[in-house]
Scaffold this motif. Structure first.
Motif, PDB file in Angstrom:
ATOM      1  N   ARG A 380     -22.752  44.356  11.534  1.00 47.19           N
ATOM      2  CA  ARG A 380     -23.176  43.088  10.925  1.00 47.19           C
ATOM      3  C   ARG A 380     -22.187  42.625   9.861  1.00 47.19           C
ATOM      4  O   ARG A 380     -22.052  41.425   9.591  1.00 47.19           O
ATOM      5  CB  ARG A 380     -24.574  43.236  10.305  1.00 47.19           C
ATOM      6  N   GLY A 381     -21.510  43.578   9.249  1.00 44.89           N
ATOM      7  CA  GLY A 381     -20.518  43.237   8.230  1.00 44.89           C
ATOM      8  C   GLY A 381     -19.175  42.846   8.805  1.00 44.89           C
ATOM      9  O   GLY A 381     -18.215  42.640   8.045  1.00 44.89           O
ATOM     10  N   GLY A 382     -19.097  42.766  10.132  1.00 49.94           N
ATOM     11  CA  GLY A 382     -17.859  42.317  10.770  1.00 49.94           C
ATOM     12  C   GLY A 382     -16.906  43.421  11.156  1.00 49.94           C
ATOM     13  O   GLY A 382     -15.766  43.146  11.581  1.00 49.94           O
ATOM     14  N   VAL A 383     -17.331  44.685  11.034  1.00 52.43           N
ATOM     15  CA  VAL A 383     -16.452  45.804  11.386  1.00 52.43           C
ATOM     16  C   VAL A 383     -16.383  45.940  12.906  1.00 52.43           C
ATOM     17  O   VAL A 383     -17.400  45.872  13.597  1.00 52.43           O
ATOM     18  CB  VAL A 383     -16.963  47.122  10.764  1.00 52.43           C
ATOM     19  N   ASP A 384     -15.175  46.147  13.416  1.00 57.97           N
ATOM     20  CA  ASP A 384     -14.972  46.410  14.843  1.00 57.97           C
ATOM     21  C   ASP A 384     -15.162  47.910  15.078  1.00 57.97           C
ATOM     22  O   ASP A 384     -14.328  48.731  14.676  1.00 57.97           O
ATOM     23  CB  ASP A 384     -13.559  45.989  15.255  1.00 57.97           C
ATOM     24  N   LEU A 385     -16.283  48.276  15.725  1.00 58.84           N
ATOM     25  CA  LEU A 385     -16.594  49.689  15.913  1.00 58.84           C
ATOM     26  C   LEU A 385     -15.678  50.365  16.928  1.00 58.84           C
ATOM     27  O   LEU A 385     -15.726  51.582  17.098  1.00 58.84           O
ATOM     28  CB  LEU A 385     -18.059  49.845  16.360  1.00 58.84           C
ATOM     29  N   GLY A 386     -14.854  49.585  17.603  1.00 55.29           N
ATOM     30  CA  GLY A 386     -13.882  50.167  18.518  1.00 55.29           C
ATOM     31  C   GLY A 386     -12.497  50.289  17.913  1.00 55.29           C
ATOM     32  O   GLY A 386     -11.553  50.705  18.584  1.00 55.29           O
ATOM     33  N   GLN A 387     -12.385  49.942  16.625  1.00 56.60           N
ATOM     34  CA  GLN A 387     -11.084  49.967  15.946  1.00 56.60           C
ATOM     35  C   GLN A 387     -10.486  51.372  15.968  1.00 56.60           C
ATOM     36  O   GLN A 387     -11.112  52.343  15.533  1.00 56.60           O
ATOM     37  CB  GLN A 387     -11.257  49.515  14.493  1.00 56.60           C
ATOM     38  N   ARG A 388      -9.290  51.473  16.487  1.00 59.48           N
ATOM     39  CA  ARG A 388      -8.631  52.771  16.566  1.00 59.48           C
ATOM     40  C   ARG A 388      -8.068  53.191  15.204  1.00 59.48           C
ATOM     41  O   ARG A 388      -7.799  52.360  14.338  1.00 59.48           O
ATOM     42  CB  ARG A 388      -7.516  52.738  17.611  1.00 59.48           C
ATOM     43  N   HIS A 389      -7.852  54.487  15.051  1.00 56.88           N
ATOM     44  CA  HIS A 389      -7.268  55.010  13.829  1.00 56.88           C
ATOM     45  C   HIS A 389      -5.803  54.585  13.747  1.00 56.88           C
ATOM     46  O   HIS A 389      -5.211  54.170  14.752  1.00 56.88           O
ATOM     47  CB  HIS A 389      -7.376  56.536  13.823  1.00 56.88           C
ATOM     48  N   VAL A 396     -14.508  57.141  19.083  1.00 56.99           N
ATOM     49  CA  VAL A 396     -15.409  57.955  19.907  1.00 56.99           C
ATOM     50  C   VAL A 396     -14.773  59.309  20.204  1.00 56.99           C
ATOM     51  O   VAL A 396     -15.443  60.346  20.164  1.00 56.99           O
ATOM     52  CB  VAL A 396     -15.763  57.207  21.213  1.00 56.99           C
ATOM     53  N   LEU A 397     -13.484  59.320  20.492  1.00 55.75           N
ATOM     54  CA  LEU A 397     -12.783  60.578  20.769  1.00 55.75           C
ATOM     55  C   LEU A 397     -12.734  61.449  19.520  1.00 55.75           C
ATOM     56  O   LEU A 397     -12.998  62.660  19.575  1.00 55.75           O
ATOM     57  CB  LEU A 397     -11.364  60.286  21.268  1.00 55.75           C
ATOM     58  N   TRP A 398     -12.420  60.836  18.377  1.00 57.18           N
ATOM     59  CA  TRP A 398     -12.313  61.596  17.124  1.00 57.18           C
ATOM     60  C   TRP A 398     -13.643  62.265  16.784  1.00 57.18           C
ATOM     61  O   TRP A 398     -13.692  63.446  16.443  1.00 57.18           O
ATOM     62  CB  TRP A 398     -11.884  60.647  16.005  1.00 57.18           C
ATOM     63  N   LEU A 399     -14.735  61.522  16.889  1.00 60.20           N
ATOM     64  CA  LEU A 399     -16.051  62.083  16.583  1.00 60.20           C
ATOM     65  C   LEU A 399     -16.429  63.168  17.586  1.00 60.20           C
ATOM     66  O   LEU A 399     -16.989  64.213  17.211  1.00 60.20           O
ATOM     67  CB  LEU A 399     -17.109  60.973  16.595  1.00 60.20           C
ATOM     68  N   THR A 400     -16.133  62.939  18.851  1.00 66.65           N
ATOM     69  CA  THR A 400     -16.482  63.905  19.897  1.00 66.65           C
ATOM     70  C   THR A 400     -15.815  65.246  19.645  1.00 66.65           C
ATOM     71  O   THR A 400     -16.476  66.303  19.700  1.00 66.65           O
ATOM     72  CB  THR A 400     -16.061  63.368  21.277  1.00 66.65           C
TER      73      THR A 400
END
Length: 521
Positions: A380-389, A396-400
């Protein structure tokens, strides 16, 4: 108190609708109440007028409820929406079509709903919908979940039974979850991907005491009803918020949820969705080897090909869970101290919350409502949840690879991006397949690679070099992922077709949402 005046005739007309055979008697009782001050009205006089359709409701009245009952407004609401069995059906429509000002609508609707609950009319479940035998309108809570879901929390707060069933025995949990799944699907959401609103609804129902595994008269629990009607994500959500996989409560024959789902795989129309849910129950502790009273296990009900796939899934999940626990519990490597400096802030925050949940006993493979809320707040704050490091690593890979598979799945649910190519054309599927080649990461990467399939991941897409995610895998794992991809694709198609057929079969919004069962068990 003359019934020949304009007001008297209007009152008599209302009473004729409510009680055709005793209209005059009811009219005089109501006139007596209306002509008395609120201070002179008593529970006994209300009871004598038939206000309490469910007499038990008068035993637990709060001061606010009692004040509404004794008021002119309360008596008018009862006569309008509660006195006649079918009247409650118009509560949401009537107040709006009667040109109630917007500023008064919420107050009026709240009072009407509260009055229906106080008097017990919310328990009505046998109002005929047509002349067709066995066709009934749903109870108030079911109706609310279908046409005015924003008022369902209030209705439950007022005291409506969260385990109310329809005349056919369908529990509110099934009706409400199906209705919400239908709404988000009409907005374009995938039937196989849990939506945050489904988690919120499931949590709401559970918090008010809803029995998430409440069986219908034919024996099927809500998870089965939802799955067989195509609402796979809603069924999975019930598992996530606490529906039991191994419980035999209400079963009568020792069958668990696993038995019902395994048996349903023999129903051609529902075989794909039933087997998908069966594999998902493994993540929530489902045991396919528990025998029922006849000594039959869920696994023994499956064809050999499905049994093999189930066993492989069972092993993969167990290995991933063990690896996730080990990875989270292990001391941080020196090069990651402090560990979260080089990742986007939203990933760091989600990882911290996932670790807190793990320390409280939450399974690291499973999503959690607090993770949904946190991810949604960033979105909601405009963050792209797919933004790569900065180094190109997908979140998703980093968390996994750090064991936070449930948190990684939440990111997928909020932002399905398994097929979004990075420079060079590699997708998240490619990245996960490459990670699975590292022996220390194989269990976690394999598990998430399979999970990605449910979130739309396509392992046959090529990168700029012409390689697919499948080609990055050893042959044995490639066959498993390919089979999983074909299965998920067929399941998604089957679910869409089932929901489309259901939508076309109901000409009225009051039709019962779920009817299938596996009663032959």
């Amino acid at each position: 108190m003359s019934l020949t005046t304009a007001a008297g005739r209007e009152l008599l007309d209302s009473c004729r609708i409510a009680n055709p055979l005793g209209a005059k008697d009811l009219a005089f009782k109501m006139a007596t109440l209306f002509c008395s001050s609120a201070q002179e009205r008593t529970i006994a006089r209300l009871d004598d007028a038939g206000i309490f359709i469910n007499p038990k409701r008068r035993e637990h009245l709060s001061p606010d409820d009692l004040a509404l009952l004794l008021s002119d407004e309360g008596l008018q609401l009862w006569l309008r929406f509660a006195a006649s069995p079918p009247a409650y059906l118009s509560v949401f429509v009537d107040l709006i079509l009667n040109e109630t000002p917007d500023t008064q609508l919420a107050v009026s609707l709240a009072s009407a709903l509260r009055m229906l609950v106080i008097s017990g009319r919310d328990a009505t479940n046998n109002v005929a919908a047509s002349e067709v035998l066995g066709s009934f309108h749903p109870p108030l809570s079911h109706l609310c979940s279908q046409v005015a879901p924003e008022w369902l929390p209030s209705l439950l707060e007022y005291g409506s039974d969260p385990n109310q069933v329809t005349a056919r025995g369908i529990p509110l949990v099934a009706t409400a979850m199906a209705a919400q799944a239908e709404r988000v699907h009409l907005e374009g959401h995938d039937l196989l991907i849990p939506h945050m609103s489904l988690h919120q609804l499931g949590t709401l129902l559970r918090s008010h005491g809803a029995h998430l595994s409440q069986h219908t008269p034919t024996g099927a629990p809500p998870v089965v009803l939802l799955a067989l009607n195509g609402y796979c994500a809603a069924a999975e959500t019930l598992l996530a918020v606490g529906a039991g996989c191994n419980s035999v409560e209400d079963s009568g024959n020792g069958n668990t949820l696993m038995h019902y789902l395994a048996a349903a795989t023999h129903l051609k129309q529902h075989s794909f969705t039933a087997f998908l849910l069966l594999t998902l129950t493994l993540r929530f502790g489902g045991d396919p080897d528990l025998p029922n009273q006849q000594g039959v296990t869920a696994c023994s009900l499956l064809p050999a090909s499905l049994t093999q796939y189930l066993r492989l899934s069972q092993t993969m999940i167990a290995q991933a869970r063990e690896q996730a626990k080990h990875r989270i519990s292990a001391p941080m490597p020196q090069q990651e101290n402090p560990p979260l400096d080089n990742v986007p802030p939203f990933v760091a925050a989600i990882a911290v919350q996932a670790r807190r949940l793990f320390e409280r006993g939450h399974d690291p493979l499973l999503p959690h409502e607090s993770l949904f809320q946190l991810g949604a707040s960033f979105q909601r704050g405009g963050v792209d949840l797919g933004q790569r490091h900065p180094d190109g690593t997908p979140p998703v890979l980093w968390l996994t690879l750090r064991g936070y598979c449930g948190a990684a799945e939440v990111l997928l649910a909020l932002n399905p991006n398994a097929n979004t190519p990075a420079p060079g054309g590699n997708t998240l599927m490619h990245a996960m397949a490459i990670a699975s080649r590292m022996p220390e990461d194989t269990a976690l990467a394999d598990y998430m690679l399979t999970t990605l399939l449910r979130y739309g991941g396509n392992p046959t897409l090529t990168n700029q070099a012409g390689h697919t995610a499948l080609s990055c895998l050893p042959s044995n794992r490639s066959r498993f992922v390919r089979a999983g991809f074909a299965f998920i694709t067929s399941t998604r198609t089957s679910a869409d077709q089932t929901v489309t057929r259901r939508r076309q079969s109901f000409a009225s919004p009051f039709g019962e949402p779920v009817r299938h069962s596996v009663a032959f068990l």
